[in-house]
Scaffold this motif. Structure first.
Motif, PDB file in Angstrom:
ATOM      1  N   GLU A  13      -0.989   5.130  -8.774  1.00 54.74           N
ATOM      2  CA  GLU A  13      -1.662   3.879  -8.141  1.00 54.74           C
ATOM      3  C   GLU A  13      -0.690   3.966  -6.855  1.00 54.74           C
ATOM      4  N   PHE A  16      -2.832   5.946  -4.504  1.00 53.96           N
ATOM      5  CA  PHE A  16      -4.216   5.724  -3.837  1.00 53.96           C
ATOM      6  C   PHE A  16      -3.889   4.257  -2.935  1.00 53.96           C
ATOM      7  N   THR A  17      -2.689   3.805  -3.221  1.00 47.89           N
ATOM      8  CA  THR A  17      -2.319   2.743  -1.974  1.00 47.89           C
ATOM      9  C   THR A  17      -2.065   3.345  -0.781  1.00 47.89           C
ATOM     10  N   PHE A  38      -8.224   8.681  -2.035  1.00 54.65           N
ATOM     11  CA  PHE A  38      -8.149   7.280  -2.751  1.00 54.65           C
ATOM     12  C   PHE A  38      -9.096   7.104  -4.016  1.00 54.65           C
ATOM     13  N   LEU A  42      -7.390   6.785  -7.681  1.00 53.19           N
ATOM     14  CA  LEU A  42      -7.593   5.719  -8.456  1.00 53.19           C
ATOM     15  C   LEU A  42      -8.337   5.930  -9.901  1.00 53.19           C
ATOM     16  N   THR A  43      -9.097   6.946  -9.959  1.00 55.68           N
ATOM     17  CA  THR A  43      -9.783   7.477 -11.211  1.00 55.68           C
ATOM     18  C   THR A  43      -8.561   8.125 -12.237  1.00 55.68           C
ATOM     19  N   SER A  45      -5.448   7.485 -12.087  1.00 53.63           N
ATOM     20  CA  SER A  45      -4.582   6.334 -12.642  1.00 53.63           C
ATOM     21  C   SER A  45      -5.188   5.648 -13.774  1.00 53.63           C
ATOM     22  N   MET A  46      -6.331   5.353 -13.470  1.00 50.71           N
ATOM     23  CA  MET A  46      -7.296   4.605 -14.600  1.00 50.71           C
ATOM     24  C   MET A  46      -7.395   5.413 -15.899  1.00 50.71           C
TER      25      MET A  46
END
Length: 106
Positions: A13, A16-17, A38, A42-43, A45-46
């Motif tokens: 996270e 991606f920030t 990013f 993000l992917t 992290s999820m």
């Protein structure tokens, strides 16, 4: 093991920030690379957060993941994007860290 996965999810996270912040500073092909980073972070992290939630309660997973991301985003902002490191910001980030630790311990 799932706590390590959750920590990695939180770090993604932060990644991606960081990439999102870099997209504001870049143009052309470089911008596409930051957008790709990013989306990848993000992917990942999820996915890692979902995986950690298999054995850790979701009511714990989500606040810890968000807390790692929030603290990391503030640190990244201060170190890489020249955001201010005021007493208030540091104080409230510290209270967030203490709250996350308290949640883990309860």
């Amino acid at each position: 093991m799932n706590w390590i996965i959750l920590i990695l999810a939180g770090l993604m996270e932060v990644a991606f920030t960081f990439c999102l912040g870099k997209t504001k500073e870049s143009t052309g092909t470089e911008s596409y690379w930051w957008w790709g980073g990013f989306i990848a972070a993000l992917t990942l992290s999820m996915y890692l957060m979902a995986r950690a939630s298999r054995t850790i309660p979701l009511g714990t997973v989500y606040p810890v993941w968000t807390g790692i991301g929030a603290v990391g985003a503030v640190i990244v902002g201060i170190l890489f994007f020249n955001e201010p490191a005021t007493f208030r910001r540091i104080f409230f980030i510290t209270t967030l860290i203490v709250s996350i630790i308290g949640l883990k311990m309860s």
